[in-house]
Design a protein around this motif. Structure first.
Motif, PDB file in Angstrom:
ATOM      1  N   ILE A  57       9.121  -0.085 -14.511  1.00  0.00           N
ATOM      2  CA  ILE A  57       8.797   0.934 -13.531  1.00  0.00           C
ATOM      3  C   ILE A  57      10.019   1.546 -12.848  1.00  0.00           C
ATOM      4  CG2 ILE A  57       8.010   0.958 -11.133  1.00  0.00           C
ATOM      5  CD1 ILE A  57       5.957  -1.275 -12.012  1.00  0.00           C
ATOM      6  N   VAL A  61      11.002   5.516 -12.794  1.00  0.00           N
ATOM      7  CA  VAL A  61      11.326   6.459 -11.572  1.00  0.00           C
ATOM      8  C   VAL A  61      12.789   7.114 -11.877  1.00  0.00           C
ATOM      9  CG1 VAL A  61      11.961   6.376  -9.167  1.00  0.00           C
ATOM     10  CG2 VAL A  61      10.021   4.900 -10.047  1.00  0.00           C
ATOM     11  N   ALA A  89       6.716   4.758 -18.858  1.00  0.00           N
ATOM     12  CA  ALA A  89       5.860   4.376 -18.094  1.00  0.00           C
ATOM     13  C   ALA A  89       4.578   3.737 -18.651  1.00  0.00           C
ATOM     14  CB  ALA A  89       5.444   5.676 -17.445  1.00  0.00           C
ATOM     15  N   THR A  93       2.793   0.059 -18.057  1.00  0.00           N
ATOM     16  CA  THR A  93       1.496  -0.024 -17.731  1.00  0.00           C
ATOM     17  C   THR A  93       0.701  -1.160 -18.771  1.00  0.00           C
ATOM     18  OG1 THR A  93       1.399   2.204 -17.276  1.00  0.00           O
ATOM     19  CG2 THR A  93      -0.738   1.166 -17.685  1.00  0.00           C
ATOM     20  N   MET A 132      -1.566   1.891 -12.026  1.00  0.00           N
ATOM     21  CA  MET A 132      -0.800   2.447 -13.526  1.00  0.00           C
ATOM     22  C   MET A 132      -1.748   2.745 -14.421  1.00  0.00           C
ATOM     23  SD  MET A 132       1.949  -0.683 -13.518  1.00  0.00           S
ATOM     24  CE  MET A 132       3.006  -0.235 -14.560  1.00  0.00           C
ATOM     25  N   LEU A 135      -2.962   6.160 -13.634  1.00  0.00           N
ATOM     26  CA  LEU A 135      -1.815   7.328 -13.598  1.00  0.00           C
ATOM     27  C   LEU A 135      -1.805   7.962 -14.853  1.00  0.00           C
ATOM     28  CD1 LEU A 135      -0.133   8.284 -11.244  1.00  0.00           C
ATOM     29  CD2 LEU A 135       1.643   6.928 -11.850  1.00  0.00           C
ATOM     30  N   SER A 139      -2.209  12.088 -16.267  1.00  0.00           N
ATOM     31  CA  SER A 139      -0.951  12.855 -16.401  1.00  0.00           C
ATOM     32  C   SER A 139      -0.727  13.393 -17.738  1.00  0.00           C
ATOM     33  CB  SER A 139       0.288  11.820 -16.223  1.00  0.00           C
ATOM     34  OG  SER A 139       0.150  11.059 -14.987  1.00  0.00           O
ATOM     35  N   HIS A 155       0.304  12.158  -8.456  1.00  0.00           N
ATOM     36  CA  HIS A 155       1.532  11.223  -9.272  1.00  0.00           C
ATOM     37  C   HIS A 155       2.124  10.488  -8.306  1.00  0.00           C
ATOM     38  CE1 HIS A 155       2.596  10.754 -13.215  1.00  0.00           C
ATOM     39  NE2 HIS A 155       3.752  10.808 -12.844  1.00  0.00           N
ATOM     40  N   SER A 159       2.265   6.698  -7.353  1.00  0.00           N
ATOM     41  CA  SER A 159       3.360   5.902  -7.750  1.00  0.00           C
ATOM     42  C   SER A 159       3.969   5.141  -6.657  1.00  0.00           C
ATOM     43  CB  SER A 159       4.457   6.854  -8.175  1.00  0.00           C
ATOM     44  OG  SER A 159       3.973   7.648  -9.153  1.00  0.00           O
ATOM     45  N   TRP A 191      14.300   6.532  -6.372  1.00  0.00           N
ATOM     46  CA  TRP A 191      13.508   7.793  -5.721  1.00  0.00           C
ATOM     47  C   TRP A 191      14.272   8.533  -4.603  1.00  0.00           C
ATOM     48  CZ3 TRP A 191      10.648   8.819  -1.411  1.00  0.00           C
ATOM     49  CH2 TRP A 191       9.692   9.760  -1.565  1.00  0.00           C
TER      50      TRP A 191
END
Ligand SMILES: Cc1cc2nc3c(=O)[nH]c(=O)nc-3n(C[C@H](O)[C@H](O)[C@H](O)COP(=O)(O)OP(=O)(O)OC[C@H]3O[C@@H](n4cnc5c(N)ncnc54)[C@H](O)[C@@H]3O)c2cc1C
Length: 474
Positions: A57, A61, A89, A93, A132, A135, A139, A155, A159, A191
């Protein structure tokens, strides 16, 4: 299709995750924690996949950010990192799902599920895993193409819940005993750094004014005087919609502004290979383009003489769609925030990547030329630009950008209203090359594929040729 280099790295990512999930499990029975060695190993797999999911994860990012330090360290493009982001990602997941499934099974088997599922750490774990899982399908490319702004907002929000959920899951379960929560702090740091650096880039340019010129029904030109930059820029138009945070990436087509009033007398030598009326045909699809009669215009190699002194400023050529770019058509000038420069691409003009090739062939389709202009201007060898456009108006709207001192000596071949014969183009350049040749393409995906195929054919014959594709994709 990922490139060969990207495929190798993706293979490495998948392989290393599989290996780390599988190796070095040992059962020590009897013990007071696990009733059987099966349960023991299964739980170890659950722990390992959970921990690796947290690591991935944080990586996802990092890879997603446009101010990712790895871009400058590796010289890989942001597009490459977005590809890695999607894979990492997905791996995270899958690992989270395996982790959750194993613990669900364990607690069902021991009959403790009903009590455990009421605990806060469990609930936050479920929120993170489900986040997750939701997502991924939201996406996919189709969603990104059809509902980009919605996709982006969803998103970011989801997230955030995934990272917070994972953090609380760990802290409530282990009270910072093992340090797993550090991965989530790292994710937040990546981030935060990206967001803060975006603000820094914007503030360096301040609030600017954009001047808009309509080129035709497909394109507009946007000039921002007073600032400089190269590569790509993310533009914000805070007075255009209520979504003040909305921003769009564009390639900087030029770093100097002329008032476009060139002395035309030196620039009238164009050879027209077909009826001029075809320039006004309006092909609406690729097949229309194919059917349309050809009009090839080859401007003189002599640069235009502009009567004014160029001023510092950025120029963008924008193909208008149905969102923000369509709204821009209704304005002649408006405030703009410029988040730039972003140059982490192989096509960064100051990179020497292509200068070891004595010959450079750039093939552009429509607005794709914006990414190539700085590259051609900075190349020190023999340069040719083949540019296909639907309407001649784009040539005129960009005249000062394609015919200036930096473009002196560049052979420019333009094709209006029909497809370029890329095979013939590449064959011709190969026959002229007295060393290696670099071919760079920037345009619609179909065109890029065609050029890639043509280059592959020539390379198979043993010609020294390098292919680079620049795409407006993410
Ligand atoms: C690195 C890069 C450089 C680019 N350079 C240029 C350029 O020089 N000239 C040019 O005309 N276009 C360029 N584009 C494409 C341009 O960013 C989009 O066409 C523009 O954002 C569409 O805005 P819209 O609101 O009108 O789109 P919409 O009508 O809402 O959607 C049209 C298409 O644009 C995509 N899109 C919408 N918003 C964004 C966004 N914020 N980021 C990426 N894609 C988006 C959508 O997914 C959809 O496929 C570039 C894109 C990238 C990724």
């Amino acid at each position: 299709m990922p490139t060969r280099g990207q495929s190798i790295f993706l293979f490495y990512l998948v392989a290393i995750n599989i290996i780390f999930c599988c190796v070095d499990y040992k059962s020590h029975q009897p013990n007071s924690w696990y009733a059987s060695s099966t349960q023991e190993i299964r739980s170890f797999v659950g722990n390992r996949t959970g921990a690796l999911s947290l690591v991935n994860i944080a990586l996802a990012v990092l890879y997603a950010g446009r101010n990712n330090v790895l871009i400058s360290l590796t010289d890989w493009s942001h597009t490459t990192f977005l590809l890695l982001h999607r894979w990492v990602a997905s791996i995270a997941t899958l690992q989270a799902c395996i982790h959750s499934a194993i613990y669900l099974y364990n607690y069902m088997e021991s009959g403790e599920h009903a009590t455990e599922a009421k605990l806060d750490y469990w609930v936050w774990g479920v929120i993170a895993t489900l986040g997750m899982v939701f997502l991924l399908p939201t996406s996919i490319l189709l969603v990104r193409q059809k509902f980009y702004e919605l996709f982006l907002a969803w998103h970011v929000v989801l997230s955030f819940f995934i990272i917070i959920g994972s953090l609380l899951h760990i802290i409530l379960r282990f009270s910072k005993q093992w340090g797993y929560e550090l991965w989530m702090y790292i994710a937040f740091a990546f981030w935060g750094f990206d967001r803060i650096y975006r603000i820094v880039r914007i503030s360096r340019n301040g609030v600017c004014k954009a001047h808009i010129t309509i080129i035709d029904e497909n394109y507009i030109r946007l000039d921002i005087p007073g600032i400089t930059g190269e590569g790509q820029a993310y533009l914000y138009f805070p007075t255009l919609t209520w979504r003040v945070w909305e921003n769009h990436p564009f390639s900087i087509a030029g770093g100097m502004l002329h008032d476009n009033t060139a002395d035309n007398t030196v620039n009238q030598k164009t050879s027209v290979s077909s009826s001029a009326s075809s320039a006004h045909a309006s092909p609406t699809s690729d097949s229309d383009i194919e059917k349309a009669p050809a009009l090839s215009v080859t401007p003189t190699k002599k640069p235009a003489v502009f009567t004014n002194i160029p001023k510092l400023g950025l120029s963008f050529i924008i193909r208008t769609h149905s969102g923000t770019t369509a709204l821009l058509r209704q304005r002649s000038s408006l405030p703009v925030l410029v988040e730039a420069p972003y140059t982490g691409s192989i096509l960064h003009p100051t990179h020497d990547t292509l200068n070891h090739h004595p010959r450079l062939l750039c093939i552009a389709g429509g607005v794709g030329i914006t990414a190539l202009l700085p590259l051609i201007a900075f190349h020190r060898g023999n340069r040719k630009l083949a540019w296909g456009v639907r309407h001649a108006s784009l040539l005129e709207g960009m005249r000062d950008l394609t015919e200036n001192n930096a473009m002196t000596g560049v052979v420019i071949e333009t094709t209006v209203g029909r497809r370029m014969d890329v095979n013939a183009l590449i064959e011709e350049e190969v026959s002229r090359a007295d060393g290696s040749l670099a071919v760079v393409v920037s345009g619609p995906p179909g065109m890029a594929d065609e050029v890639r195929l043509a280059v592959a054919r020539v390379a198979a014959r043993g010609c020294e040729i390098e292919f680079i594709e620049e795409s407006y994709s993410w």
